[in-house]
Write a protein that holds these residues in place. Structure first.
Motif, mmCIF file in Angstrom:
data_model
loop_
_atom_site.group_PDB
_atom_site.id
_atom_site.type_symbol
_atom_site.label_atom_id
_atom_site.label_comp_id
_atom_site.label_asym_id
_atom_site.label_seq_id
_atom_site.Cartn_x
_atom_site.Cartn_y
_atom_site.Cartn_z
ATOM 1 N N UNK A 163 1.036 -1.122 0.006
ATOM 2 C CA UNK A 163 -0.030 -0.019 -0.145
ATOM 3 C C UNK A 163 0.897 1.190 -0.030
ATOM 4 N N UNK A 164 1.938 1.159 0.603
ATOM 5 C CA UNK A 164 2.616 2.352 0.932
ATOM 6 C C UNK A 164 3.522 2.728 -0.370
ATOM 7 N N UNK A 165 3.547 1.727 -1.249
ATOM 8 C CA UNK A 165 4.360 1.929 -2.401
ATOM 9 C C UNK A 165 3.340 2.263 -3.610
ATOM 10 N N UNK A 166 2.000 1.693 -3.463
ATOM 11 C CA UNK A 166 0.975 2.018 -4.432
ATOM 12 C C UNK A 166 0.272 3.270 -4.310
ATOM 13 N N UNK A 167 0.289 3.555 -3.095
ATOM 14 C CA UNK A 167 -0.757 4.646 -2.551
ATOM 15 C C UNK A 167 0.144 5.637 -1.534
ATOM 16 N N UNK A 168 1.192 5.979 -1.912
ATOM 17 C CA UNK A 168 2.093 6.794 -0.986
ATOM 18 C C UNK A 168 1.502 7.931 -0.258
ATOM 19 N N UNK A 169 0.546 8.550 -0.864
ATOM 20 C CA UNK A 169 -0.214 9.736 -0.248
ATOM 21 C C UNK A 169 -1.502 9.350 0.476
ATOM 22 N N UNK A 170 -1.672 8.403 0.552
ATOM 23 C CA UNK A 170 -2.971 7.825 1.264
ATOM 24 C C UNK A 170 -2.704 7.338 2.669
ATOM 25 N N UNK A 171 -3.923 7.768 3.586
ATOM 26 C CA UNK A 171 -3.758 7.132 5.103
ATOM 27 C C UNK A 171 -4.459 5.546 4.709
ATOM 28 N N UNK A 172 -4.047 4.683 5.598
ATOM 29 C CA UNK A 172 -4.485 3.227 5.657
ATOM 30 C C UNK A 172 -5.439 3.319 6.859
ATOM 31 N N UNK A 173 -6.788 2.949 6.526
ATOM 32 C CA UNK A 173 -7.944 2.725 7.531
ATOM 33 C C UNK A 173 -8.611 1.527 7.798
ATOM 34 N N UNK A 174 -8.786 1.117 8.687
ATOM 35 C CA UNK A 174 -9.538 -0.358 8.879
ATOM 36 C C UNK A 174 -10.340 -0.303 9.762
ATOM 37 N N UNK A 175 -11.376 -1.227 9.617
ATOM 38 C CA UNK A 175 -12.272 -1.514 10.701
ATOM 39 C C UNK A 175 -11.940 -2.730 11.281
ATOM 40 N N UNK A 176 -11.290 -2.784 12.373
ATOM 41 C CA UNK A 176 -10.760 -3.949 13.072
ATOM 42 C C UNK A 176 -11.678 -4.464 14.244
ATOM 43 N N UNK A 177 -11.397 -5.743 14.180
ATOM 44 C CA UNK A 177 -12.332 -6.537 15.341
ATOM 45 C C UNK A 177 -11.436 -6.099 16.480
ATOM 46 N N UNK A 178 -12.449 -5.715 17.594
ATOM 47 C CA UNK A 178 -11.879 -4.866 18.841
ATOM 48 C C UNK A 178 -10.662 -5.816 19.658
ATOM 49 N N UNK A 179 -10.919 -7.336 19.420
ATOM 50 C CA UNK A 179 -10.003 -8.341 19.962
ATOM 51 C C UNK A 179 -8.785 -8.366 19.484
ATOM 52 N N UNK A 180 -8.606 -7.740 18.382
ATOM 53 C CA UNK A 180 -7.203 -7.606 17.523
ATOM 54 C C UNK A 180 -6.505 -6.441 17.425
ATOM 55 N N UNK A 181 -6.924 -5.464 18.475
ATOM 56 C CA UNK A 181 -6.486 -3.978 18.456
ATOM 57 C C UNK A 181 -4.821 -4.157 18.756
ATOM 58 N N UNK A 182 -4.393 -4.846 19.678
ATOM 59 C CA UNK A 182 -2.921 -5.048 19.768
ATOM 60 C C UNK A 182 -1.846 -5.585 18.701
ATOM 61 N N UNK A 183 -2.716 -6.463 18.088
ATOM 62 C CA UNK A 183 -2.094 -6.948 16.809
ATOM 63 C C UNK A 183 -2.054 -5.897 15.749
ATOM 64 N N UNK A 184 -3.040 -5.135 15.319
ATOM 65 C CA UNK A 184 -2.684 -4.054 14.453
ATOM 66 C C UNK A 184 -2.208 -3.089 14.857
#
Length: 149
Positions: free
Chosen positions: A99-120
């Motif tokens: 993503x950083x290579x393909x979209x260098x000017x974009x934020x990366x936003x996700x909808x994460x399962x709350x139980x995986x917050x530490x992983x992300x």
């Protein structure tokens, strides 16, 4: 391990079936998610697949642009029989680098399962919403701002 990034048009019929089968097994059967997993975003997404030496799908996610300044990734999975091998870490690291290579000017936003917050959080994501219910499962919005290096 073999890592592939393919648009929907470049997926073979068998690859499409394999992706939808694994997503159904993980999200619908295991997690009892009662929503339609297949949606219009599949058509515009880049599908990331990690395969082992036997050509089996061992990890998967999809990536697509939300708007002119934001990209998202989702449907992150590792089939049950391949869990515990750190494939999720490999998946996220490679997806974020792509993503950083393909979209260098974009934020990366996700909808994460709350139980995986530490992983992300280990990949640089920060919480940017309150916890919310998404079809019976706690989720939270997380973001990596485009100021990444």
């Amino acid at each position: 391990m073999k890592i592939e990034f393919k648009t929907f048009e470049k997926l073979s019929s068998k690859e499409t079936w394999e992706i939808f089968k694994n997503r159904s097994e993980v999200f619908v059967v295991e997690q009892e998610w009662l929503a339609c997993d297949i949606d219009e975003n599949d058509l515009r997404a880049t599908h990331m697949i990690i395969r082992n030496e036997n050509e089996e799908l061992v990890a998967y996610l999809r990536i697509f642009e939300l708007d002119k300044s934001t990209v998202t990734l989702g449907r992150v999975l590792t089939p049950k029989e391949f869990r515990g091998l750190s494939l999720g870490k490999e998946l996220l690291k490679n997806a974020i680098d792509w993503i950083k290579r393909q979209y260098p000017k974009h934020d990366i936003k996700i909808s994460a399962q709350y139980r995986l917050v530490k992983f992300y959080e280990n990949f640089g994501f920060n919480q940017c919403s309150e916890v919310y219910d998404d079809d019976g499962m706690d989720h939270i919005k997380m973001i990596i701002k485009k100021s990444y290096n």
